[in-house]
Design a protein around this motif. Sequence first.
Motif, PDB file in Angstrom:
ATOM      1  N   TYR A 290       0.840  -1.197   0.000  1.00  0.00           N
ATOM      2  CA  TYR A 290       0.000   0.000   0.000  1.00  0.00           C
ATOM      3  C   TYR A 290       0.879   1.253   0.000  1.00  0.00           C
ATOM      4  O   TYR A 290       1.977   1.257   0.541  1.00  0.00           O
ATOM      5  CB  TYR A 290      -0.909   0.005   1.231  1.00  0.00           C
ATOM      6  N   PHE A 291       0.358   2.305  -0.586  1.00  0.00           N
ATOM      7  CA  PHE A 291       1.110   3.548  -0.673  1.00  0.00           C
ATOM      8  C   PHE A 291       0.368   4.688   0.017  1.00  0.00           C
ATOM      9  O   PHE A 291       0.468   5.834  -0.381  1.00  0.00           O
ATOM     10  CB  PHE A 291       1.384   3.892  -2.147  1.00  0.00           C
ATOM     11  N   ASP A 292      -0.384   4.337   1.051  1.00  0.00           N
ATOM     12  CA  ASP A 292      -1.094   5.327   1.858  1.00  0.00           C
ATOM     13  C   ASP A 292      -0.226   5.632   3.074  1.00  0.00           C
ATOM     14  O   ASP A 292      -0.221   4.886   4.053  1.00  0.00           O
ATOM     15  CB  ASP A 292      -2.457   4.784   2.280  1.00  0.00           C
ATOM     16  N   LEU A 293       0.533   6.710   3.009  1.00  0.00           N
ATOM     17  CA  LEU A 293       1.492   7.025   4.063  1.00  0.00           C
ATOM     18  C   LEU A 293       0.807   7.250   5.403  1.00  0.00           C
ATOM     19  O   LEU A 293       1.332   6.834   6.444  1.00  0.00           O
ATOM     20  CB  LEU A 293       2.310   8.258   3.672  1.00  0.00           C
ATOM     21  N   ASP A 294      -0.351   7.890   5.399  1.00  0.00           N
ATOM     22  CA  ASP A 294      -1.046   8.167   6.660  1.00  0.00           C
ATOM     23  C   ASP A 294      -1.388   6.872   7.400  1.00  0.00           C
ATOM     24  O   ASP A 294      -1.185   6.770   8.619  1.00  0.00           O
ATOM     25  CB  ASP A 294      -2.322   8.974   6.395  1.00  0.00           C
ATOM     26  N   ASN A 295      -1.904   5.884   6.668  1.00  0.00           N
ATOM     27  CA  ASN A 295      -2.266   4.610   7.302  1.00  0.00           C
ATOM     28  C   ASN A 295      -1.035   3.861   7.799  1.00  0.00           C
ATOM     29  O   ASN A 295      -1.053   3.237   8.866  1.00  0.00           O
ATOM     30  CB  ASN A 295      -3.050   3.736   6.321  1.00  0.00           C
ATOM     31  N   ILE A 296       0.039   3.906   7.023  1.00  0.00           N
ATOM     32  CA  ILE A 296       1.263   3.209   7.425  1.00  0.00           C
ATOM     33  C   ILE A 296       1.838   3.831   8.695  1.00  0.00           C
ATOM     34  O   ILE A 296       2.200   3.129   9.650  1.00  0.00           O
ATOM     35  CB  ILE A 296       2.301   3.242   6.291  1.00  0.00           C
ATOM     36  N   LEU A 297       1.924   5.165   8.728  1.00  0.00           N
ATOM     37  CA  LEU A 297       2.454   5.833   9.920  1.00  0.00           C
ATOM     38  C   LEU A 297       1.545   5.619  11.124  1.00  0.00           C
ATOM     39  O   LEU A 297       2.023   5.484  12.258  1.00  0.00           O
ATOM     40  CB  LEU A 297       2.626   7.328   9.644  1.00  0.00           C
ATOM     41  N   SER A 298       0.244   5.581  10.888  1.00  0.00           N
ATOM     42  CA  SER A 298      -0.697   5.330  11.978  1.00  0.00           C
ATOM     43  C   SER A 298      -0.492   3.932  12.556  1.00  0.00           C
ATOM     44  O   SER A 298      -0.496   3.746  13.782  1.00  0.00           O
ATOM     45  CB  SER A 298      -2.133   5.489  11.474  1.00  0.00           C
ATOM     46  N   GLU A 299      -0.285   2.941  11.683  1.00  0.00           N
ATOM     47  CA  GLU A 299      -0.039   1.570  12.151  1.00  0.00           C
ATOM     48  C   GLU A 299       1.259   1.491  12.945  1.00  0.00           C
ATOM     49  O   GLU A 299       1.338   0.805  13.975  1.00  0.00           O
ATOM     50  CB  GLU A 299       0.014   0.612  10.965  1.00  0.00           C
ATOM     51  N   ILE A 300       2.283   2.195  12.485  1.00  0.00           N
ATOM     52  CA  ILE A 300       3.569   2.187  13.191  1.00  0.00           C
ATOM     53  C   ILE A 300       3.422   2.798  14.578  1.00  0.00           C
ATOM     54  O   ILE A 300       3.904   2.239  15.579  1.00  0.00           O
ATOM     55  CB  ILE A 300       4.629   2.945  12.368  1.00  0.00           C
ATOM     56  N   ALA A 301       2.757   3.945  14.666  1.00  0.00           N
ATOM     57  CA  ALA A 301       2.598   4.617  15.962  1.00  0.00           C
ATOM     58  C   ALA A 301       1.764   3.767  16.921  1.00  0.00           C
ATOM     59  O   ALA A 301       2.106   3.625  18.100  1.00  0.00           O
ATOM     60  CB  ALA A 301       1.949   5.985  15.760  1.00  0.00           C
TER      61      ALA A 301
ATOM     62  N   VAL B 214      11.722   4.548   6.391  1.00  0.00           N
ATOM     63  CA  VAL B 214      11.783   3.796   5.134  1.00  0.00           C
ATOM     64  C   VAL B 214      10.492   3.972   4.344  1.00  0.00           C
ATOM     65  O   VAL B 214      10.515   4.165   3.117  1.00  0.00           O
ATOM     66  CB  VAL B 214      12.051   2.303   5.422  1.00  0.00           C
ATOM     67  N   ALA B 215       9.345   3.910   5.040  1.00  0.00           N
ATOM     68  CA  ALA B 215       8.057   4.080   4.359  1.00  0.00           C
ATOM     69  C   ALA B 215       7.950   5.467   3.729  1.00  0.00           C
ATOM     70  O   ALA B 215       7.496   5.615   2.585  1.00  0.00           O
ATOM     71  CB  ALA B 215       6.919   3.856   5.349  1.00  0.00           C
ATOM     72  N   ILE B 216       8.378   6.488   4.463  1.00  0.00           N
ATOM     73  CA  ILE B 216       8.326   7.861   3.935  1.00  0.00           C
ATOM     74  C   ILE B 216       9.218   7.994   2.711  1.00  0.00           C
ATOM     75  O   ILE B 216       8.831   8.572   1.684  1.00  0.00           O
ATOM     76  CB  ILE B 216       8.746   8.863   5.026  1.00  0.00           C
ATOM     77  N   GLN B 217      10.414   7.434   2.798  1.00  0.00           N
ATOM     78  CA  GLN B 217      11.350   7.523   1.680  1.00  0.00           C
ATOM     79  C   GLN B 217      10.814   6.790   0.449  1.00  0.00           C
ATOM     80  O   GLN B 217      10.896   7.297  -0.676  1.00  0.00           O
ATOM     81  CB  GLN B 217      12.697   6.935   2.094  1.00  0.00           C
ATOM     82  N   ASN B 218      10.257   5.588   0.650  1.00  0.00           N
ATOM     83  CA  ASN B 218       9.755   4.803  -0.486  1.00  0.00           C
ATOM     84  C   ASN B 218       8.594   5.501  -1.187  1.00  0.00           C
ATOM     85  O   ASN B 218       8.511   5.512  -2.422  1.00  0.00           O
ATOM     86  CB  ASN B 218       9.314   3.419  -0.008  1.00  0.00           C
ATOM     87  N   ILE B 219       7.686   6.066  -0.403  1.00  0.00           N
ATOM     88  CA  ILE B 219       6.513   6.706  -1.001  1.00  0.00           C
ATOM     89  C   ILE B 219       6.894   8.004  -1.708  1.00  0.00           C
ATOM     90  O   ILE B 219       6.359   8.339  -2.766  1.00  0.00           O
ATOM     91  CB  ILE B 219       5.441   6.946   0.076  1.00  0.00           C
ATOM     92  N   LYS B 220       7.860   8.729  -1.158  1.00  0.00           N
ATOM     93  CA  LYS B 220       8.295   9.968  -1.811  1.00  0.00           C
ATOM     94  C   LYS B 220       9.023   9.687  -3.112  1.00  0.00           C
ATOM     95  O   LYS B 220       9.003  10.497  -4.040  1.00  0.00           O
ATOM     96  CB  LYS B 220       9.191  10.769  -0.866  1.00  0.00           C
ATOM     97  N   LEU B 221       9.679   8.511  -3.178  1.00  0.00           N
ATOM     98  CA  LEU B 221      10.356   8.145  -4.424  1.00  0.00           C
ATOM     99  C   LEU B 221       9.346   7.752  -5.499  1.00  0.00           C
ATOM    100  O   LEU B 221       9.616   7.847  -6.671  1.00  0.00           O
ATOM    101  CB  LEU B 221      11.330   6.981  -4.165  1.00  0.00           C
TER     102      LEU B 221
END
Length: 269
Positions: free
Chosen positions: A127-138, A262-269
Motif C-alpha cells: 500500500y502507498f497510503d502514508l497516513d495509514n502506514i504511519l498510523s499503524e507504526i505509531a 523507510v516508508a516515507i522515503q519509499n513513497i516519496k520516491l
Amino acid sequence: MMKILPMIPKWGIRGKLLASFLVSLGPLILLGYLLAWERDVLPYLILAGLLSLLLALVAIWWLTRPLSQLTCRALNMVEEFIPEVSAKGGDEIEQLAGVLESISTQLTRALAERRMLYSIGQNSTVYFDLDNILSEIAESAVELLGATSGVIGLWDKEKQVFRDATLVNLPQELLEREFPIEESLTTHVVERGHPIVLDDYSTYPRRLTLLDSYQFKGAIGVPLLVHGECIGSLVVLTTDPARRFSAQDVELLARFANQAAVAIQNIKL
C-alpha cells in the motif's frame, strides 16, 4: 523354571507379562488334564482356581515391584530436597521464578515486535497510503511499549516548521498546528538528532501545555533518519508513574522509527 527366571529381567515388561501369563495358565492346563480322566472335578476346579488366583497375585507383585521401588526412590529424593529448600528460605526459587518470568516477557515481546514489524513492512510494499502506514507504526509502538499515547511528526525543512503526521490517543487538533523547532519534545528530538528519554514529562520545560491534563510521566522520543538526515521523530508517552523507559525500549522504538523513515522515503520516491 530356574533357567527361565534369570532371563526374565532382560525381556523387560513384555517378557514379564508373557511369563506371568504362562505361569498363571499352569493350573488351567492341569485342570484340563484331570477333566480327561476324572468325573468328579469340583474339588480340582476349586483347587485350580485358588492356584491361579495365587499365581496371579504373585505375578502382579512381581510386575509392580520395580514401580514400587521407583516410587520409593522418588519419595526419598523429595524428602531430601524439601529440607534443603526450606533451609535456603526459598530465596533462590523466588529469584529463579523472577528470571523465568522476565525471560518469558522478553520472548513474548520479541515475537510481538517481529510480527508487527513484518506486518508494517508488508503493508509498506503493498500500500502507498502514508497516513495509514504511519498510523499503524505509531499504534504498534504504543502497544508494544505499554505506553498511553504516541505521535509521529515530520520536519518541513523548507518552511522550518514541524507538523504532526499521526496521533495516538492525543487531541486531533494537533494535526492542524505547525511547531517551531524550539517547541515540544518531537521538535527537540529533531533538533538534537538522537533519542531523548524523560522520567517526568510534566516537568519538561518544552512540554506542550495543551497536554497537561493528560498528566504524562515517562516519555521517549527517537529521530526518523534518512541517509543520516533527521526528517522527523517518533514519540511515545505514558501516564503510569511506575513506568520507566529503558535503553531496550529506546532501541525498540528506534526500530519502529526506522520503519517509518523507510516508508516515507519509499513513497516519496
